[in-house]
Design a protein around this motif. Structure first.
Motif, PDB file in Angstrom:
ATOM      1  N   VAL A   1       6.073 -17.287   1.037  1.00 34.83           N
ATOM      2  CA  VAL A   1       6.088 -15.837   1.284  1.00 34.83           C
ATOM      3  C   VAL A   1       6.216 -15.109  -0.053  1.00 34.83           C
ATOM      4  O   VAL A   1       5.560 -14.096  -0.314  1.00 34.83           O
ATOM      5  CB  VAL A   1       7.256 -15.469   2.233  1.00 34.83           C
ATOM      6  CG1 VAL A   1       7.440 -13.962   2.339  1.00 34.83           C
ATOM      7  CG2 VAL A   1       7.041 -16.096   3.611  1.00 34.83           C
ATOM      8  N   ARG A   2       7.056 -15.666  -0.943  1.00 29.74           N
ATOM      9  CA  ARG A   2       7.252 -15.053  -2.273  1.00 29.74           C
ATOM     10  C   ARG A   2       5.918 -14.960  -3.031  1.00 29.74           C
ATOM     11  O   ARG A   2       5.577 -13.915  -3.584  1.00 29.74           O
ATOM     12  CB  ARG A   2       8.251 -15.908  -3.063  1.00 29.74           C
ATOM     13  CG  ARG A   2       8.732 -15.287  -4.368  1.00 29.74           C
ATOM     14  CD  ARG A   2       9.540 -16.316  -5.172  1.00 29.74           C
ATOM     15  NE  ARG A   2      10.616 -16.920  -4.398  1.00 29.74           N
ATOM     16  CZ  ARG A   2      11.802 -16.354  -4.185  1.00 29.74           C
ATOM     17  NH1 ARG A   2      12.071 -15.176  -4.693  1.00 29.74           N
ATOM     18  NH2 ARG A   2      12.727 -16.974  -3.472  1.00 29.74           N
ATOM     19  N   THR A   3       5.154 -16.051  -3.023  1.00 29.93           N
ATOM     20  CA  THR A   3       3.864 -16.042  -3.744  1.00 29.93           C
ATOM     21  C   THR A   3       2.885 -15.074  -3.092  1.00 29.93           C
ATOM     22  O   THR A   3       2.112 -14.392  -3.783  1.00 29.93           O
ATOM     23  CB  THR A   3       3.275 -17.478  -3.799  1.00 29.93           C
ATOM     24  OG1 THR A   3       4.226 -18.310  -4.444  1.00 29.93           O
ATOM     25  CG2 THR A   3       1.966 -17.519  -4.559  1.00 29.93           C
ATOM     26  N   PHE A   4       2.914 -14.993  -1.749  1.00 32.01           N
ATOM     27  CA  PHE A   4       2.054 -14.018  -1.064  1.00 32.01           C
ATOM     28  C   PHE A   4       2.388 -12.614  -1.555  1.00 32.01           C
ATOM     29  O   PHE A   4       1.496 -11.808  -1.848  1.00 32.01           O
ATOM     30  CB  PHE A   4       2.233 -14.130   0.470  1.00 32.01           C
ATOM     31  CG  PHE A   4       1.204 -13.340   1.235  1.00 32.01           C
ATOM     32  CD1 PHE A   4       1.328 -11.957   1.384  1.00 32.01           C
ATOM     33  CD2 PHE A   4       0.084 -13.960   1.782  1.00 32.01           C
ATOM     34  CE1 PHE A   4       0.367 -11.221   2.071  1.00 32.01           C
ATOM     35  CE2 PHE A   4      -0.889 -13.221   2.462  1.00 32.01           C
ATOM     36  CZ  PHE A   4      -0.737 -11.853   2.609  1.00 32.01           C
ATOM     37  N   CYS A   5       3.688 -12.337  -1.690  1.00 37.50           N
ATOM     38  CA  CYS A   5       4.121 -11.023  -2.206  1.00 37.50           C
ATOM     39  C   CYS A   5       3.553 -10.805  -3.609  1.00 37.50           C
ATOM     40  O   CYS A   5       3.031  -9.728  -3.925  1.00 37.50           O
ATOM     41  CB  CYS A   5       5.644 -10.943  -2.297  1.00 37.50           C
ATOM     42  SG  CYS A   5       6.474 -10.811  -0.725  1.00 37.50           S
ATOM     43  N   GLU A   6       3.701 -11.828  -4.449  1.00 40.71           N
ATOM     44  CA  GLU A   6       3.241 -11.676  -5.848  1.00 40.71           C
ATOM     45  C   GLU A   6       1.747 -11.357  -5.897  1.00 40.71           C
ATOM     46  O   GLU A   6       1.309 -10.483  -6.651  1.00 40.71           O
ATOM     47  CB  GLU A   6       3.558 -12.962  -6.638  1.00 40.71           C
ATOM     48  CG  GLU A   6       5.053 -13.073  -6.941  1.00 40.71           C
ATOM     49  CD  GLU A   6       5.505 -14.479  -7.351  1.00 40.71           C
ATOM     50  OE1 GLU A   6       6.718 -14.656  -7.552  1.00 40.71           O
ATOM     51  OE2 GLU A   6       4.654 -15.403  -7.438  1.00 40.71           O
ATOM     52  N   LEU A   7       0.967 -12.052  -5.065  1.00 36.83           N
ATOM     53  CA  LEU A   7      -0.487 -11.804  -5.040  1.00 36.83           C
ATOM     54  C   LEU A   7      -0.785 -10.374  -4.576  1.00 36.83           C
ATOM     55  O   LEU A   7      -1.637  -9.683  -5.140  1.00 36.83           O
ATOM     56  CB  LEU A   7      -1.182 -12.789  -4.094  1.00 36.83           C
ATOM     57  CG  LEU A   7      -1.250 -14.249  -4.537  1.00 36.83           C
ATOM     58  CD1 LEU A   7      -1.760 -15.133  -3.393  1.00 36.83           C
ATOM     59  CD2 LEU A   7      -2.161 -14.387  -5.759  1.00 36.83           C
ATOM     60  N   ALA A   8      -0.064  -9.924  -3.553  1.00 37.30           N
ATOM     61  CA  ALA A   8      -0.345  -8.596  -2.981  1.00 37.30           C
ATOM     62  C   ALA A   8       0.045  -7.483  -3.963  1.00 37.30           C
ATOM     63  O   ALA A   8      -0.713  -6.518  -4.152  1.00 37.30           O
ATOM     64  CB  ALA A   8       0.404  -8.436  -1.662  1.00 37.30           C
TER      65      ALA A   8
ATOM     66  N   ALA B   1       0.845  -1.208   0.000  1.00 36.32           N
ATOM     67  CA  ALA B   1       0.000   0.000   0.000  1.00 36.32           C
ATOM     68  C   ALA B   1       0.880   1.258   0.000  1.00 36.32           C
ATOM     69  O   ALA B   1       0.601   2.228  -0.715  1.00 36.32           O
ATOM     70  CB  ALA B   1      -0.935  -0.019   1.205  1.00 36.32           C
ATOM     71  N   ARG B   2       1.958   1.233   0.793  1.00 34.68           N
ATOM     72  CA  ARG B   2       2.861   2.395   0.846  1.00 34.68           C
ATOM     73  C   ARG B   2       3.529   2.624  -0.513  1.00 34.68           C
ATOM     74  O   ARG B   2       3.669   3.759  -0.965  1.00 34.68           O
ATOM     75  CB  ARG B   2       3.955   2.191   1.910  1.00 34.68           C
ATOM     76  CG  ARG B   2       3.456   2.405   3.305  1.00 34.68           C
ATOM     77  CD  ARG B   2       4.499   2.041   4.358  1.00 34.68           C
ATOM     78  NE  ARG B   2       3.829   1.995   5.635  1.00 34.68           N
ATOM     79  CZ  ARG B   2       3.600   3.070   6.391  1.00 34.68           C
ATOM     80  NH1 ARG B   2       4.050   4.248   6.036  1.00 34.68           N
ATOM     81  NH2 ARG B   2       2.939   2.960   7.527  1.00 34.68           N
ATOM     82  N   ILE B   3       3.966   1.540  -1.139  1.00 37.48           N
ATOM     83  CA  ILE B   3       4.627   1.667  -2.445  1.00 37.48           C
ATOM     84  C   ILE B   3       3.629   2.207  -3.473  1.00 37.48           C
ATOM     85  O   ILE B   3       3.935   3.114  -4.251  1.00 37.48           O
ATOM     86  CB  ILE B   3       5.242   0.306  -2.867  1.00 37.48           C
ATOM     87  CG1 ILE B   3       6.409  -0.049  -1.933  1.00 37.48           C
ATOM     88  CG2 ILE B   3       5.689   0.338  -4.322  1.00 37.48           C
ATOM     89  CD1 ILE B   3       6.897  -1.482  -2.005  1.00 37.48           C
ATOM     90  N   LYS B   4       2.421   1.681  -3.435  1.00 37.11           N
ATOM     91  CA  LYS B   4       1.387   2.134  -4.372  1.00 37.11           C
ATOM     92  C   LYS B   4       1.109   3.634  -4.209  1.00 37.11           C
ATOM     93  O   LYS B   4       0.878   4.360  -5.184  1.00 37.11           O
ATOM     94  CB  LYS B   4       0.091   1.335  -4.124  1.00 37.11           C
ATOM     95  CG  LYS B   4      -1.047   1.677  -5.054  1.00 37.11           C
ATOM     96  CD  LYS B   4      -0.732   1.252  -6.491  1.00 37.11           C
ATOM     97  CE  LYS B   4      -1.826   1.640  -7.467  1.00 37.11           C
ATOM     98  NZ  LYS B   4      -1.429   1.399  -8.855  1.00 37.11           N
TER      99      LYS B   4
ATOM    100  N   GLY C   1      -1.564  -3.832  -9.251  1.00 38.74           N
ATOM    101  CA  GLY C   1      -1.005  -3.646 -10.591  1.00 38.74           C
ATOM    102  C   GLY C   1       0.504  -3.470 -10.619  1.00 38.74           C
ATOM    103  O   GLY C   1       1.046  -2.900 -11.580  1.00 38.74           O
ATOM    104  N   LEU C   2       1.207  -3.962  -9.587  1.00 43.86           N
ATOM    105  CA  LEU C   2       2.670  -3.861  -9.554  1.00 43.86           C
ATOM    106  C   LEU C   2       3.291  -5.264  -9.570  1.00 43.86           C
ATOM    107  O   LEU C   2       2.605  -6.261  -9.356  1.00 43.86           O
ATOM    108  CB  LEU C   2       3.122  -3.113  -8.298  1.00 43.86           C
ATOM    109  CG  LEU C   2       2.694  -1.644  -8.172  1.00 43.86           C
ATOM    110  CD1 LEU C   2       3.041  -1.103  -6.783  1.00 43.86           C
ATOM    111  CD2 LEU C   2       3.355  -0.794  -9.261  1.00 43.86           C
TER     112      LEU C   2
END
Ligand code: NDP
Ligand code: GDR
Length: 329
Positions: A255-262, A202-205, A267-268
């Protein structure tokens, strides 16, 4: 008919908030143990988020003080006691092993003692954990899988778990233990990996941050929604006989896949924004957890209702809202 009374330790935490909401909605009189804090103004932030902060009756106390627990159990005379309080952050348990043992381990024994002494007819729930499986002895873990704890936290939880079993067998207490796999929500503490990721996304977005520094991206967890899991806690205490149950989704994700989903949700691309920082690695890791909750599904009629994709979306959206409103949790 008079309302049922529940006493919840850990009422200000993630699960305490969702469980309070569930019980308030069912018409319970909900009592919560509140440990004194210098930040009293924000201590009930999760209960406020769910709109029930003024529906809970608070009792000043601490899990390490048996005398206060006996007094509170005597005063409240609860029908159901949910022991959710703990030093629950696994990584901190290597920095504070004795504190973790006192609160997460002996603290549970204190609550059991208070119930045995002051209200033996109350039904008791212990928040046990999939961390107890640690170095897993079977690829999919159920109630019969041997434990192999890998952190001071897990060792303390194992003590609390067996004390619950022992008080059931020794004193006939209606004491049940839920071996819950990881469960998350917008009310998850910011130090846990899922919330750290959704807050970071959210912060990056919003252009407030560029990257997220993480530890072991290959660790795999069976992640569910806390709202679904507190339902299982309640169901355990409605059974005629006390017992132990695994509560899990049956799906494991890295954890990597969780990151990808988030990241995908906004849209990032995750790999543009995550990096590994050894500071977030653990002295001993639990590489993978994958639960089998067939027993809970059959005996309690419980099943998880939220998919991982729905959970990730809900968490990212909540963090976007919070950051836009400059709210903190
Ligand atoms: P949280 O860390 O969000 O909440 C912990 C609660 O314990 C807080 O209310 C905290 O109070 C309270 N607490 C800590 N120390 C003491 C103390 N000495 N005396 C009284 N209260 C204390 O945890 P969760 O809600 O995520 O988890 C609930 C329980 O379930 C914990 O026991 C956890 O170990 C266990 N568990 C959690 C899982 C998960 O995935 N969430 C999975 C399996 C088990 P304060 O607000 O003052 O800090
Ligand atoms: P866990 O949750 O230890 O499973 O305990 P956490 O979210 O802290 O870690 C999950 C996995 O992610 C890896 N990881 C990171 N973890 C954190 N916190 N921060 C990071 O930057 C990071 N990078 C990778 C971890 O190494 C780990 O493998 C939670 C707690 O709620 C316990 O109380 C509960 O008992 C268990 O779940 C089931």
């Amino acid at each position: 008919m008079t309302a049922k009374k529940a006493l919840i330790t850990g009422v200000t935490g993630q699960d305490g908030a969702y469980l309070s909401k569930l019980l308030v909605d069912k018409g319970y009189e909900v009592h919560g143990l509140l440990r004194r804090s210098a930040s009293a103004d924000v201590i009930d932030a999760r209960l406020k988020w769910l709109g029930i902060a003024n529906k809970v009756i608070y009792h000043d106390g601490n899990l390490v003080d048996l005398s206060c627990l006996i007094r509170i159990v005597e005063d409240v005379a609860p029908d159901e006691v949910y022991n959710l309080a703990a030093q629950s952050f696994v990584k901190s348990s290597w920095q504070q092993p004795l504190l973790t043992g006192s609160v997460t381990g002996l603290g549970a024994a204190n609550v059991l003692e208070a119930v045995r002494i002051a209200r033996p007819q109350a039904r008791f729930y212990q928040a046990s954990s999939s961390e107890m499986y640690g170095l897993i002895q079977e690829p999919i873990q159920s109630e019969t899988t041997p434990f192999y704890p890998r952190s001071p936290y897990a060792v303390a939880k194992l003590y609390a778990h067996w004390m619950t079993v022992n008080y059931r067998e020794s004193f006939g207490l209606h004491a049940s233990s839920g071996i819950l796999f990881n469960h998350e929500s917008p009310l998850r503490g910011i130090e846990f990996v899922t919330r750290k990721i959704t807050d970071g996304v959210a912060r990056i977005k919003l252009g407030l941050q560029k990257n997220i520094m993480l530890g072991n991206l290959d660790a795999k967890r069976d992640w569910g929604h806390a709202k679904d899991y507190v339902q299982a806690m309640w169901l355990m205490l409605q059974q005629e006989r006390p017992d132990d149950y695994v509560v899990a989704t049956g799906r494991t994700t890295s954890v990597r896949t969780f990151c990808e989903l988030a990241f995908a949700h906004v849209g990032l691309t995750a790999e543009d924004h995550i990096s590994v920082d050894p500071r977030f690695m653990r002295p001993a890791e639990v590489d993978v957890l994958h639960g089998n909750s067939e027993k809970a599904q059959k005996a309690l009629g419980w099943s998880p209702e939220t998919s991982l994709e729905q959970l990730v979306a809900e968490m990212v959206e909540a963090d976007l809202v919070r950051l836009k409103r400059h709210e903190h949790l």
